[in-house]
Design a protein around this motif. Structure first.
Motif, PDB file in Angstrom:
ATOM      1  N   GLN A 199       6.119 101.962  10.887  1.00 56.24           N
ATOM      2  CA  GLN A 199       6.895 100.569  10.579  1.00 56.24           C
ATOM      3  C   GLN A 199       6.169  99.133  11.140  1.00 56.24           C
ATOM      4  O   GLN A 199       5.172  99.506  12.122  1.00 56.24           O
ATOM      5  N   VAL A 200       6.391  98.615  10.607  1.00 50.01           N
ATOM      6  CA  VAL A 200       5.167  97.233  10.610  1.00 50.01           C
ATOM      7  C   VAL A 200       6.476  96.328  11.627  1.00 50.01           C
ATOM      8  O   VAL A 200       7.532  96.140  12.076  1.00 50.01           O
ATOM      9  N   GLN A 201       5.898  95.667  12.359  1.00 48.44           N
ATOM     10  CA  GLN A 201       6.445  95.150  13.419  1.00 48.44           C
ATOM     11  C   GLN A 201       5.356  93.770  14.013  1.00 48.44           C
ATOM     12  O   GLN A 201       4.156  93.578  13.871  1.00 48.44           O
ATOM     13  N   LEU A 202       6.027  92.584  13.985  1.00 47.97           N
ATOM     14  CA  LEU A 202       5.372  91.452  14.890  1.00 47.97           C
ATOM     15  C   LEU A 202       5.519  91.238  16.046  1.00 47.97           C
ATOM     16  O   LEU A 202       6.885  91.571  15.900  1.00 47.97           O
ATOM     17  N   VAL A 203       4.640  91.427  16.857  1.00 45.76           N
ATOM     18  CA  VAL A 203       5.410  90.872  18.695  1.00 45.76           C
ATOM     19  C   VAL A 203       4.740  89.537  19.476  1.00 45.76           C
ATOM     20  O   VAL A 203       3.256  89.391  19.269  1.00 45.76           O
ATOM     21  N   GLU A 204       5.439  88.363  19.205  1.00 49.72           N
ATOM     22  CA  GLU A 204       4.968  87.529  19.679  1.00 49.72           C
ATOM     23  C   GLU A 204       4.611  87.534  21.533  1.00 49.72           C
ATOM     24  O   GLU A 204       5.565  88.012  22.176  1.00 49.72           O
ATOM     25  N   SER A 205       3.442  87.039  22.422  1.00 46.35           N
ATOM     26  CA  SER A 205       3.918  87.120  23.891  1.00 46.35           C
ATOM     27  C   SER A 205       3.104  85.448  23.884  1.00 46.35           C
ATOM     28  O   SER A 205       3.089  84.847  23.183  1.00 46.35           O
ATOM     29  N   GLY A 206       3.346  85.039  25.895  1.00 51.62           N
ATOM     30  CA  GLY A 206       2.965  83.964  26.065  1.00 51.62           C
ATOM     31  C   GLY A 206       3.745  82.865  25.791  1.00 51.62           C
ATOM     32  O   GLY A 206       3.377  82.143  26.655  1.00 51.62           O
ATOM     33  N   GLY A 207       4.475  83.047  25.794  1.00 57.25           N
ATOM     34  CA  GLY A 207       6.223  81.569  26.121  1.00 57.25           C
ATOM     35  C   GLY A 207       6.084  81.998  27.606  1.00 57.25           C
ATOM     36  O   GLY A 207       5.648  82.583  28.559  1.00 57.25           O
ATOM     37  N   GLY A 208       6.768  80.353  27.920  1.00 62.84           N
ATOM     38  CA  GLY A 208       7.170  80.712  29.241  1.00 62.84           C
ATOM     39  C   GLY A 208       7.331  78.520  29.557  1.00 62.84           C
ATOM     40  O   GLY A 208       8.224  78.449  27.978  1.00 62.84           O
ATOM     41  N   LEU A 209       7.427  79.057  30.133  1.00 63.19           N
ATOM     42  CA  LEU A 209       7.910  77.264  31.469  1.00 63.19           C
ATOM     43  C   LEU A 209       6.147  76.123  31.543  1.00 63.19           C
ATOM     44  O   LEU A 209       5.343  77.156  32.438  1.00 63.19           O
ATOM     45  N   VAL A 210       6.153  75.437  30.945  1.00 61.83           N
ATOM     46  CA  VAL A 210       5.728  74.810  31.130  1.00 61.83           C
ATOM     47  C   VAL A 210       5.690  73.058  31.469  1.00 61.83           C
ATOM     48  O   VAL A 210       7.132  72.558  31.042  1.00 61.83           O
ATOM     49  N   GLN A 211       4.800  72.497  32.541  1.00 59.72           N
ATOM     50  CA  GLN A 211       5.446  70.855  32.292  1.00 59.72           C
ATOM     51  C   GLN A 211       4.908  70.509  30.892  1.00 59.72           C
ATOM     52  O   GLN A 211       3.919  70.382  30.681  1.00 59.72           O
ATOM     53  N   ALA A 212       5.444  69.087  31.005  1.00 60.40           N
ATOM     54  CA  ALA A 212       5.056  68.443  30.401  1.00 60.40           C
ATOM     55  C   ALA A 212       3.364  67.849  29.825  1.00 60.40           C
ATOM     56  O   ALA A 212       3.248  67.319  31.032  1.00 60.40           O
ATOM     57  N   GLY A 213       2.866  67.380  28.835  1.00 55.39           N
ATOM     58  CA  GLY A 213       0.914  67.907  28.839  1.00 55.39           C
ATOM     59  C   GLY A 213       0.622  68.779  29.278  1.00 55.39           C
ATOM     60  O   GLY A 213      -1.232  69.110  29.429  1.00 55.39           O
ATOM     61  N   GLY A 214       1.275  70.113  29.561  1.00 53.91           N
ATOM     62  CA  GLY A 214       0.431  71.070  29.688  1.00 53.91           C
ATOM     63  C   GLY A 214       0.404  71.961  28.508  1.00 53.91           C
ATOM     64  O   GLY A 214      -0.028  71.782  27.740  1.00 53.91           O
ATOM     65  N   SER A 215      -0.870  73.701  28.575  1.00 54.70           N
ATOM     66  CA  SER A 215      -0.615  74.188  27.723  1.00 54.70           C
ATOM     67  C   SER A 215      -0.284  75.405  27.933  1.00 54.70           C
ATOM     68  O   SER A 215      -0.159  75.645  29.105  1.00 54.70           O
ATOM     69  N   GLU A 247      10.573  67.915  24.114  1.00 52.02           N
ATOM     70  CA  GLU A 247      10.406  68.250  22.125  1.00 52.02           C
ATOM     71  C   GLU A 247      10.025  69.531  21.439  1.00 52.02           C
ATOM     72  O   GLU A 247      10.614  70.105  20.261  1.00 52.02           O
ATOM     73  N   ASP A 248       8.471  69.977  21.755  1.00 56.66           N
ATOM     74  CA  ASP A 248       8.410  71.488  21.558  1.00 56.66           C
ATOM     75  C   ASP A 248       9.067  72.620  22.220  1.00 56.66           C
ATOM     76  O   ASP A 248       8.583  73.819  21.688  1.00 56.66           O
ATOM     77  N   THR A 249      10.136  72.500  22.649  1.00 55.13           N
ATOM     78  CA  THR A 249      10.882  73.774  23.368  1.00 55.13           C
ATOM     79  C   THR A 249      12.017  73.912  22.475  1.00 55.13           C
ATOM     80  O   THR A 249      11.895  73.171  21.530  1.00 55.13           O
ATOM     81  N   ASP A 250      11.512  75.485  22.176  1.00 54.81           N
ATOM     82  CA  ASP A 250      11.746  75.826  21.452  1.00 54.81           C
ATOM     83  C   ASP A 250      11.854  77.907  21.544  1.00 54.81           C
ATOM     84  O   ASP A 250      10.833  77.318  22.323  1.00 54.81           O
ATOM     85  N   VAL A 251      12.619  78.016  20.711  1.00 55.56           N
ATOM     86  CA  VAL A 251      12.037  79.493  20.209  1.00 55.56           C
ATOM     87  C   VAL A 251      10.739  79.364  18.919  1.00 55.56           C
ATOM     88  O   VAL A 251      10.787  79.589  18.069  1.00 55.56           O
ATOM     89  N   GLN A 281      10.530  82.496  24.001  1.00 61.65           N
ATOM     90  CA  GLN A 281      10.574  80.745  24.220  1.00 61.65           C
ATOM     91  C   GLN A 281       9.576  80.122  24.974  1.00 61.65           C
ATOM     92  O   GLN A 281       9.130  80.765  25.800  1.00 61.65           O
ATOM     93  N   VAL A 282       9.573  78.936  24.505  1.00 63.89           N
ATOM     94  CA  VAL A 282       8.698  78.447  25.308  1.00 63.89           C
ATOM     95  C   VAL A 282       9.773  76.993  25.474  1.00 63.89           C
ATOM     96  O   VAL A 282      10.123  76.414  25.326  1.00 63.89           O
TER      97      VAL A 282
END
Length: 122
Positions: A1-17, A89-93, A117-118
């Motif tokens: 089964q082919v899968q792509l799994v994202e990770s690393g999203g979260g809540l960050v302040q403007a200017g962050g990474s 404005e980068d806030t998105d899934v 989610q970012v």
């Protein structure tokens, strides 16, 4: 089964990474173009970046050029999106996807992850 799994999203302040990862399984994706897209609720999915097959030339949306960097590690079957100088404005899934075409059109991508989610606070 082919899968792509994202990770690393979260809540960050403007200017962050943040650094997003997308781990692929089920087959090797070293010959695919790997892309990142983002989508807000009720809006169309938007192209962010893509990385071609080795040697891995890259494409970016104008809105993220100079701030985001896409990379891939074919040995790990993983693609990354380093996001710096984040803005509200980068806030998105954010979704990763795989294609056989060099394109920013979502319809040309054959495999998709479930999204991460970012959220960037001002």
């Amino acid at each position: 089964q082919v899968q792509l799994v994202e990770s690393g999203g979260g809540l960050v302040q403007a200017g962050g990474s943040l650094r997003l990862s997308c781990a692929a399984s089920g087959r090797t994706f070293s010959n695919d173009i790997m892309g990142w897209f983002r989508q807000a609720h009720g809006k169309e999915r938007e192209f962010v970046a893509a990385v071609k097959r080795s040697p891995g030339s890259k494409l970016y949306a104008d809105s993220v050029k100079g701030r985001f960097t896409i990379s891939r590690d074919n040995a790990k079957n993983t693609v990354y999106l380093q996001m710096n100088s984040l803005k509200p404005e980068d806030t998105d899934v954010y979704y990763c996807a795989a294609s056989q075409k060099t394109t920013g059109w979502p319809g040309d991508y054959d495999y998709w992850g479930q999204g991460t989610q970012v959220t960037v606070s001002s």
